[in-house]
Design an enzyme around this catalytic site. Sequence first.
Site, PDB file in Angstrom:
ATOM      1  N   ASP A   7       0.864  -1.165   0.000  1.00  0.00           N
ATOM      2  CA  ASP A   7       0.000   0.000   0.000  1.00  0.00           C
ATOM      3  C   ASP A   7       0.915   1.235   0.000  1.00  0.00           C
ATOM      4  O   ASP A   7       2.116   1.118   0.256  1.00  0.00           O
ATOM      5  CB  ASP A   7      -0.884  -0.034   1.250  1.00  0.00           C
ATOM      6  CG  ASP A   7      -1.741   1.206   1.409  1.00  0.00           C
ATOM      7  OD1 ASP A   7      -2.321   1.661   0.408  1.00  0.00           O
ATOM      8  OD2 ASP A   7      -1.836   1.717   2.543  1.00  0.00           O
ATOM      9  N   ASP A   9      -0.341   4.965   1.074  1.00  0.00           N
ATOM     10  CA  ASP A   9      -0.670   5.881   2.166  1.00  0.00           C
ATOM     11  C   ASP A   9      -0.626   5.180   3.513  1.00  0.00           C
ATOM     12  O   ASP A   9      -1.301   4.178   3.730  1.00  0.00           O
ATOM     13  CB  ASP A   9      -2.063   6.473   1.940  1.00  0.00           C
ATOM     14  CG  ASP A   9      -2.117   7.324   0.679  1.00  0.00           C
ATOM     15  OD1 ASP A   9      -1.518   8.405   0.683  1.00  0.00           O
ATOM     16  OD2 ASP A   9      -2.754   6.903  -0.302  1.00  0.00           O
TER      17      ASP A   9
END
Length: 213
Positions: A7, A9
């Site tokens: 991922d 963020d």
Amino acid sequence: MEACVFDLDGVLVDSEPVWEEVRRAFVAEHGGTWQDDTQSRLMGMSTAEWASYLHELGVRLPPDEIARQVVDRMAERYRAHLPLMKGAPEAVRRLGDHFTLGLASSSPRRLIDVVLESSDLHDCFDATVSTEEVDRGKPAPDGYLKVARLLGVDPDECVAVEDSSNGLRSADAAGMRVVAVLHPRYPPAPDALVLAWRIVERLDALTPELLDG
């Protein structure tokens, strides 16, 4: 494991405080009302989803204009200062020496490219996907499934590295093993954290040995 899918963020970039500050100010400036659970609900949404949600909070602009203006502000903030998580470049390169790397992010493509180019990590990833490019954002598995297809590996041969509740749910729904990296300010919900295969508190704990274990 054949591949590791990050991922963005909250894992590679400490962006959630920036997103919250930018979107909270935007809502206030345009007549909306920020709710107590707004930030947690926004985490993992695709651009179209969060723009529509801000419109529902009372922002007096159409969702596509909300998205454009908020992303413009985020790009400006990133160019002024990119808040990389401590140890993020090292973790990416360390795992890249042993696994094929992908990235599945709720950020718009424009911000993914700004982050990867500014951090000099663009060449580390064989496939990157924004939830703008799939039908559904997290917690749906669409982004992770597309990354696996682009990498040419089965989802059950992938480890996902996530921090948010919706991200953990998304990767688990895709059939990937999930490593949860705990963010001190935005911890995942208990029902999402139980989906994690491994839990670490810092990126320097993210090693090939951990993923092969």
